[in-house]
Motif scaffolding. Sequence first.
Motif, PDB file in Angstrom:
ATOM      1  N   ARG A  39       0.825  -1.208   0.000  1.00 11.58           N
ATOM      2  CA  ARG A  39       0.000   0.000   0.000  1.00 11.58           C
ATOM      3  C   ARG A  39       0.864   1.266   0.000  1.00 11.58           C
ATOM      4  O   ARG A  39       0.537   2.264  -0.653  1.00 11.58           O
ATOM      5  CB  ARG A  39      -0.922   0.007   1.234  1.00 11.58           C
ATOM      6  N   ARG A 108       7.999  -6.809  -6.018  1.00 14.09           N
ATOM      7  CA  ARG A 108       7.942  -7.881  -5.016  1.00 14.09           C
ATOM      8  C   ARG A 108       9.346  -8.215  -4.501  1.00 14.09           C
ATOM      9  O   ARG A 108       9.550  -8.439  -3.316  1.00 14.09           O
ATOM     10  CB  ARG A 108       7.267  -9.126  -5.587  1.00 14.09           C
ATOM     11  N   ARG A 129      -0.380 -12.140   1.246  1.00 17.64           N
ATOM     12  CA  ARG A 129      -0.997 -13.003   0.235  1.00 17.64           C
ATOM     13  C   ARG A 129      -0.108 -14.202  -0.101  1.00 17.64           C
ATOM     14  O   ARG A 129      -0.583 -15.243  -0.498  1.00 17.64           O
ATOM     15  CB  ARG A 129      -1.218 -12.219  -1.075  1.00 17.64           C
ATOM     16  N   ASP A 179      -5.201 -10.417  -7.592  1.00 18.35           N
ATOM     17  CA  ASP A 179      -4.206 -10.952  -6.656  1.00 18.35           C
ATOM     18  C   ASP A 179      -3.990 -12.455  -6.848  1.00 18.35           C
ATOM     19  O   ASP A 179      -2.904 -12.964  -6.596  1.00 18.35           O
ATOM     20  CB  ASP A 179      -4.631 -10.686  -5.199  1.00 18.35           C
TER      21      ASP A 179
END
Length: 219
Positions: A39, A108, A129, A179
């Motif tokens: 975020r 990532r 996740r 996602d």
Amino acid sequence: MAEISIAVDGPGSSGKGTVARKVAEELGYQFVDTGAMYRTVGLLALRAGVDPRDAEATARIAAAIRFRFAFADGRLRVYADDADVSEAIRGEEVGKAASAVAVHPAVRTALLALQRGLGNEGGVVMDGRDIGTVVLPDAQLKVYLDAALDERARRRWMEHPERSFELVKAELAARDLQDSTRATAPLRRADDAVLVDSTGRGIDEVVAEIVALARARRA
Ligand code: DC
């Protein structure tokens, strides 16, 4: 007693954040909210006028952020380059941008080392996740926390009652799809994760179940 690492994964509004934080409190563990990192990258991209779909520019942003996490009044505070972004990262637009930047492998990778550094020592509950599948594949306890889409949408709607329920539900479904279908580290239940369904159950009951699992594993 050996302190363990606990991975909590699941879709949006499954209750992960609240549950993971309370489990950490009960066990005296550190709580790490990896969604907050994505975020923050989304927020800084929006503020800089960078398109969240721009892999290179968002990866540069992710690699440059100096994160700091702190607890104040039992709540997690997130600092990016010394600025408190805890509230700013919670908006719906930022959530959407977070999901978009999280698609990029380079973003990532930039966050992965940081997350592993926080998680590998044990005594941690990390929510996200891909924690059980990618970040902490050796976590001693993995939980996949799920709930029916309607219930998750209701929970999110209660946080944004000014918006239409149908719209909130559609956005949540779209985010889940993005996602769980991305090529790198998609949202997926690890083979050895315990499935916990929070549909129709209170937070405290779910927390108690996970704390019991954790105590059994660290004994
Ligand atoms: O849990 P959250 O809603 O704060 O996460 C925001 C977005 O960040 C989510 O839509 C996908 C991404 N995310 C991710 O890809 N991997 C994680 N470990 C955590 C979050």
